[in-house]
Design a protein around this motif. Structure first.
Motif, PDB file in Angstrom:
ATOM      1  N   PHE A  34       0.833  -1.193   0.000  1.00 44.65           N
ATOM      2  CA  PHE A  34       0.000   0.000   0.000  1.00 44.65           C
ATOM      3  C   PHE A  34       0.874   1.253   0.000  1.00 44.65           C
ATOM      4  N   TYR A  36       0.144   5.209   1.210  1.00 48.72           N
ATOM      5  CA  TYR A  36      -0.763   6.170   1.828  1.00 48.72           C
ATOM      6  C   TYR A  36      -0.143   7.557   1.750  1.00 48.72           C
ATOM      7  N   LEU A  44      -4.358   9.697   7.268  1.00 44.72           N
ATOM      8  CA  LEU A  44      -3.809   9.048   6.085  1.00 44.72           C
ATOM      9  C   LEU A  44      -4.919   8.705   5.101  1.00 44.72           C
ATOM     10  N   LEU A  46      -5.566   6.448   1.427  1.00 41.89           N
ATOM     11  CA  LEU A  46      -4.987   5.453   0.541  1.00 41.89           C
ATOM     12  C   LEU A  46      -4.810   6.026  -0.865  1.00 41.89           C
ATOM     13  N   LYS A  49      -3.017   0.375  -3.972  1.00 42.36           N
ATOM     14  CA  LYS A  49      -2.674  -0.867  -3.292  1.00 42.36           C
ATOM     15  C   LYS A  49      -2.408  -1.949  -4.318  1.00 42.36           C
ATOM     16  N   LEU A  51      -2.736  -6.024  -4.417  1.00 43.81           N
ATOM     17  CA  LEU A  51      -3.180  -7.242  -3.738  1.00 43.81           C
ATOM     18  C   LEU A  51      -2.778  -8.469  -4.539  1.00 43.81           C
ATOM     19  N   PHE A  90       3.609   7.352   2.775  1.00 41.64           N
ATOM     20  CA  PHE A  90       3.992   6.170   3.537  1.00 41.64           C
ATOM     21  C   PHE A  90       3.728   4.912   2.719  1.00 41.64           C
ATOM     22  N   THR A  99      -3.918  -9.825   7.609  1.00 44.04           N
ATOM     23  CA  THR A  99      -4.247  -8.709   6.723  1.00 44.04           C
ATOM     24  C   THR A  99      -4.536  -7.423   7.473  1.00 44.04           C
ATOM     25  N   ASP A 100      -4.880  -7.535   8.742  1.00 44.92           N
ATOM     26  CA  ASP A 100      -5.261  -6.339   9.489  1.00 44.92           C
ATOM     27  C   ASP A 100      -4.063  -5.555  10.019  1.00 44.92           C
ATOM     28  N   LYS A 101      -2.922  -6.172  10.062  1.00 48.09           N
ATOM     29  CA  LYS A 101      -1.771  -5.505  10.647  1.00 48.09           C
ATOM     30  C   LYS A 101      -0.931  -4.875   9.550  1.00 48.09           C
ATOM     31  N   LEU A 102      -0.875  -3.557   9.543  1.00 46.34           N
ATOM     32  CA  LEU A 102      -0.086  -2.814   8.582  1.00 46.34           C
ATOM     33  C   LEU A 102       1.262  -2.442   9.191  1.00 46.34           C
ATOM     34  N   PHE A 104       4.330   0.011   8.542  1.00 48.09           N
ATOM     35  CA  PHE A 104       4.601   1.210   7.771  1.00 48.09           C
ATOM     36  C   PHE A 104       6.095   1.481   7.657  1.00 48.09           C
ATOM     37  N   GLY A 105       6.476   2.075   6.537  1.00 47.30           N
ATOM     38  CA  GLY A 105       7.810   2.631   6.401  1.00 47.30           C
ATOM     39  C   GLY A 105       7.890   3.954   7.133  1.00 47.30           C
ATOM     40  N   GLY A 107       8.341   6.859   5.963  1.00 44.84           N
ATOM     41  CA  GLY A 107       7.751   7.993   5.278  1.00 44.84           C
ATOM     42  C   GLY A 107       8.741   8.773   4.429  1.00 44.84           C
TER      43      GLY A 107
END
Lengths: 114, 116
Positions: A34, A36, A44, A46, A49, A51, A90, A99-102, A104-105, A107
């Protein structure tokens, strides 16, 4: 464990120039990817993405990104930026197992100059 | 899509006090997430909140410091307890869309907390 690396903390660019924001990830399992965007004093939103399917993904505001599995990258591009694209970007990853846990970099701040 | 309202949008608090942040969603969602964004850094997941059960905390975060409530499918609160200047951050609420199929997370505008 998964991780995301955004190599550039800041990217300055002039209006109407092309831009690429780099993102690399690390994962031992299949990932969802993803991008953002965070405009000043906002949450944030989107951009796009990946998939499955086509590795070239088009998003909102003229942005696109390409998933490269061999290079574990998901770089964000725009052929011609506008002043209004100035924001924090990001890259994030999740997996089919969670799938629910993102994750992140750190930024990349895109600063567009007139 | 989902529209998320967070309150307050910002606050300045004295050290040692607590602040409760509210997150209201315009549709029923199964899972709600709380993130912290420290100055100049990325987002870190604090915990996942399901309605009717205790929140699940990520490594480095504990319930005593960040108690979470989830009384129904459209609302959650995060409390930052016994605050210190190191708690100065942006706190964001996030939800998955009602369908769950798009894997897209929606975020509130965030709460900018400054602890003095």
């Amino acid at each position: 464990a998964q991780s995301v690396t955004q190599l550039d903390s800041q990217v300055p660019v002039f209006e109407e120039a092309p831009v690429e924001l780099r993102c690399n990830y690390s994962s031992s399992v299949s990932v969802y990817l993803f991008w953002y965007v965070q405009y000043p004093n906002q949450g944030l939103q989107l951009l796009l993405k990946y998939l499955s399917g086509s590795t070239l993904v088009k998003g909102i505001n003229g942005f696109e990104a390409e998933f490269n599995k061999s290079q574990t990258s998901f770089h964000l591009r725009k052929p011609s930026v506008h002043i209004s694209d100035t924001a924090e970007y990001f890259c994030a990853v999740s997996t089919s197992y969670n799938t629910d846990k993102l994750i992140f970099g750190t930024g990349t701040r895109l600063q567009v100059f007139p | 899509s989902a529209v998320i309202s967070q309150k307050p949008s910002r606050d300045i608090c004295q050290r040692g006090t607590s602040l409760t942040i509210q997150c209201q969603v315009d549709s029923q969602v199964t899972m709600m997430f709380w993130y912290r964004q420290q100055p100049g850094q990325s987002l870190t997941l604090i915990a996942t909140a399901n309605q009717g059960s205790e929140a699940t905390y990520e490594s480095g975060f504990v319930i005593d410091k960040f108690p979470i409530s989830r009384p129904n499918l459209t609302f959650s609160t995060l409390t930052v307890s016994n605050m210190s200047p190191e708690d100065s951050s942006i706190y964001l609420c996030s939800v998955d869309p009602p369908t769950g199929a798009s894997l897209e997370a929606f975020f509130g505008q965030g709460t900018r907390l400054t602890v003095v």
